[in-house]
Scaffold this motif. Sequence first.
Motif, mmCIF file in Angstrom:
data_model
loop_
_atom_site.group_PDB
_atom_site.id
_atom_site.type_symbol
_atom_site.label_atom_id
_atom_site.label_comp_id
_atom_site.label_asym_id
_atom_site.label_seq_id
_atom_site.Cartn_x
_atom_site.Cartn_y
_atom_site.Cartn_z
ATOM 1 N N ALA A 99 -9.521 -78.545 -30.423
ATOM 2 C CA ALA A 99 -8.544 -79.031 -29.465
ATOM 3 C C ALA A 99 -8.449 -78.041 -28.309
ATOM 4 O O ALA A 99 -8.500 -76.823 -28.509
ATOM 5 N N THR A 100 -8.334 -78.559 -27.097
ATOM 6 C CA THR A 100 -8.226 -77.699 -25.923
ATOM 7 C C THR A 100 -6.967 -76.837 -25.993
ATOM 8 O O THR A 100 -5.893 -77.312 -26.357
ATOM 9 N N SER A 101 -7.116 -75.554 -25.659
ATOM 10 C CA SER A 101 -5.982 -74.630 -25.646
ATOM 11 C C SER A 101 -5.730 -74.157 -24.224
ATOM 12 O O SER A 101 -6.643 -74.123 -23.391
ATOM 13 N N TYR A 102 -4.474 -73.786 -23.962
ATOM 14 C CA TYR A 102 -4.096 -73.285 -22.637
ATOM 15 C C TYR A 102 -3.348 -71.969 -22.789
ATOM 16 O O TYR A 102 -2.655 -71.748 -23.783
ATOM 17 N N LEU A 103 -3.492 -71.130 -21.797
ATOM 18 C CA LEU A 103 -2.806 -69.842 -21.782
ATOM 19 C C LEU A 103 -2.241 -69.604 -20.391
ATOM 20 O O LEU A 103 -2.963 -69.733 -19.392
ATOM 21 N N TYR A 104 -0.960 -69.276 -20.331
ATOM 22 C CA TYR A 104 -0.369 -68.837 -19.078
ATOM 23 C C TYR A 104 -0.457 -67.314 -19.046
ATOM 24 O O TYR A 104 -0.033 -66.642 -19.980
ATOM 25 N N PRO A 105 -1.044 -66.738 -18.007
ATOM 26 C CA PRO A 105 -1.230 -65.285 -17.953
ATOM 27 C C PRO A 105 0.028 -64.503 -18.272
ATOM 28 O O PRO A 105 -0.033 -63.434 -18.893
ATOM 29 N N ALA A 106 1.197 -65.026 -17.889
ATOM 30 C CA ALA A 106 2.446 -64.308 -18.147
ATOM 31 C C ALA A 106 2.737 -64.198 -19.639
ATOM 32 O O ALA A 106 3.520 -63.345 -20.075
ATOM 33 N N GLU A 107 2.090 -65.056 -20.464
ATOM 34 C CA GLU A 107 2.320 -65.031 -21.909
ATOM 35 C C GLU A 107 1.430 -64.023 -22.621
ATOM 36 O O GLU A 107 1.605 -63.772 -23.809
ATOM 37 N N ALA A 108 0.459 -63.465 -21.925
ATOM 38 C CA ALA A 108 -0.514 -62.573 -22.558
ATOM 39 C C ALA A 108 0.086 -61.189 -22.783
ATOM 40 O O ALA A 108 0.807 -60.663 -21.942
ATOM 41 N N GLY A 109 -0.236 -60.607 -23.929
ATOM 42 C CA GLY A 109 0.225 -59.262 -24.226
ATOM 43 C C GLY A 109 -0.901 -58.257 -24.104
ATOM 44 O O GLY A 109 -1.931 -58.520 -23.499
ATOM 45 N N ASP A 110 -0.692 -57.080 -24.706
ATOM 46 C CA ASP A 110 -1.701 -56.021 -24.609
ATOM 47 C C ASP A 110 -2.903 -56.297 -25.506
ATOM 48 O O ASP A 110 -3.970 -55.731 -25.299
ATOM 49 N N ALA A 111 -2.725 -57.134 -26.522
ATOM 50 C CA ALA A 111 -3.838 -57.468 -27.417
ATOM 51 C C ALA A 111 -3.969 -58.990 -27.437
ATOM 52 O O ALA A 111 -3.470 -59.656 -28.331
ATOM 53 N N LEU A 112 -4.631 -59.515 -26.438
ATOM 54 C CA LEU A 112 -4.676 -60.956 -26.225
ATOM 55 C C LEU A 112 -5.683 -61.625 -27.148
ATOM 56 O O LEU A 112 -6.875 -61.341 -27.093
ATOM 57 N N THR A 113 -5.184 -62.517 -27.999
ATOM 58 C CA THR A 113 -6.025 -63.346 -28.837
ATOM 59 C C THR A 113 -5.671 -64.796 -28.583
ATOM 60 O O THR A 113 -4.506 -65.180 -28.667
#
Length: 427
Positions: A99-113
């Motif tokens: 399934a397609t996933s989306y990420l908003y850059p503001a949600e990313a932390g220091d260890a992005l998975t």
Amino acid sequence: MKNLLKFAFSIALLAVLFCSFDVAAAPVTAADTSVTVSDSEVVIRGVVKDRQNRRRLSRVNVTLDGTNIGTVSNADGAFELRFSPADFRRVKFSHIGYATSYLYPAEAGDALTVWMNPAETVLSDVVVYGADPRHIVDEAIAKVDRNYPAHGTMSTWFYRETVQKGRRYIGVSEAVMELFKTAYAGRSVIGDRVRMLKGRQLVSQRSRDTLSVKVAGGPNLALEVDIAKNPDALLDPVYLNDYRFEMAGTAELDGRMQYVIAFRPQRRTTYPVFAGTLYIDRERLAITRAEFEMDLTDKELAVRSVLRKKPSGLRFNPLKIAFVIGYRLDGDKSYLNYVQNAIRAKCDWRKRLFTSVYSTYTEMVAVDRDDAPIAPINRKEAFRFGQIFSDLVDDYGDANYWAGYNVIPPTESLEHAVERLKKESRP
């Protein structure tokens, strides 16, 4: 089809077996996954994994949603995406069977998975053409004019190729290319050209690693193996009767269901044939992806298909010749987005006891596209068939060589190989 690899790809002669292009920016590690924002650039680094089994996913399409900017994850699942702050928006992750996933850059932390969920196959009320796979392939070919660009396009690609002797890397090089493609109407590659913007390479200095061999390969790969545009690559209607097609289920890509059609040769021919899998959009009947290998039953035919030149006394025995071709849907058109080629061959000298297995792995991904180019690539600027890649590139000294370009991060093993080759090349 019978002309595939006859003139297909440009031929690059290195001091090593095969042509060679690879490596990129620093590898992504647990401490290096993050979002970095400056006045001129946003850089997102991370790793993509399967949520169920927690395995890293390779070849995931990573796209800045609503733009032509993108890349793919490497064999370790790592990715790096660069874009202008003016384009700051969500990032889309798509992969066959997920399934397609989306990420908003503001949600990313220091260890992005980025976690991706396997897609559940839900059959909808779609005409299945009597589940006749050959008919589906015929329809996909007939709809090329409708499903692919009706005008010329210019795209930017990151190109990588590695050469190995056994398991040890002996050649690493890379390039950024521009590709001009004419309209898909008529399925002709006449007028399609590629030019190199910049490139570099690193080759083993050990004399026992080197072989002066020419094989099919090089920067024109994305021009010749575009199976939707170039009938000689695989899908020439005249030669489809050489194959047996079978339904192999369905799969999801980018929220769209795909027919999965397996094919294999059903007769002996005097030209190369292949076995593999086609993914065809169920609604649009557009070719989305193809994975196939050359049939090596006739070894002499296979050798003639890929080998251009070798030293007297060297025996060249191909063990694998494989391709992966991917297209990305943008609006109502599909665009060539990904090309992979792997060649593995056993080489030995007459009257010598030992043999060596050499492998070349080529990967290239579209990282940007211009749908209204001012002009096509001039013939004088184009990379010519038979041109030597190594004569056009720089050395491997600049750590910031690819600043500003979207690239595929090197795998951990490749990063170690680069450091070893650098040490070997020092005077």
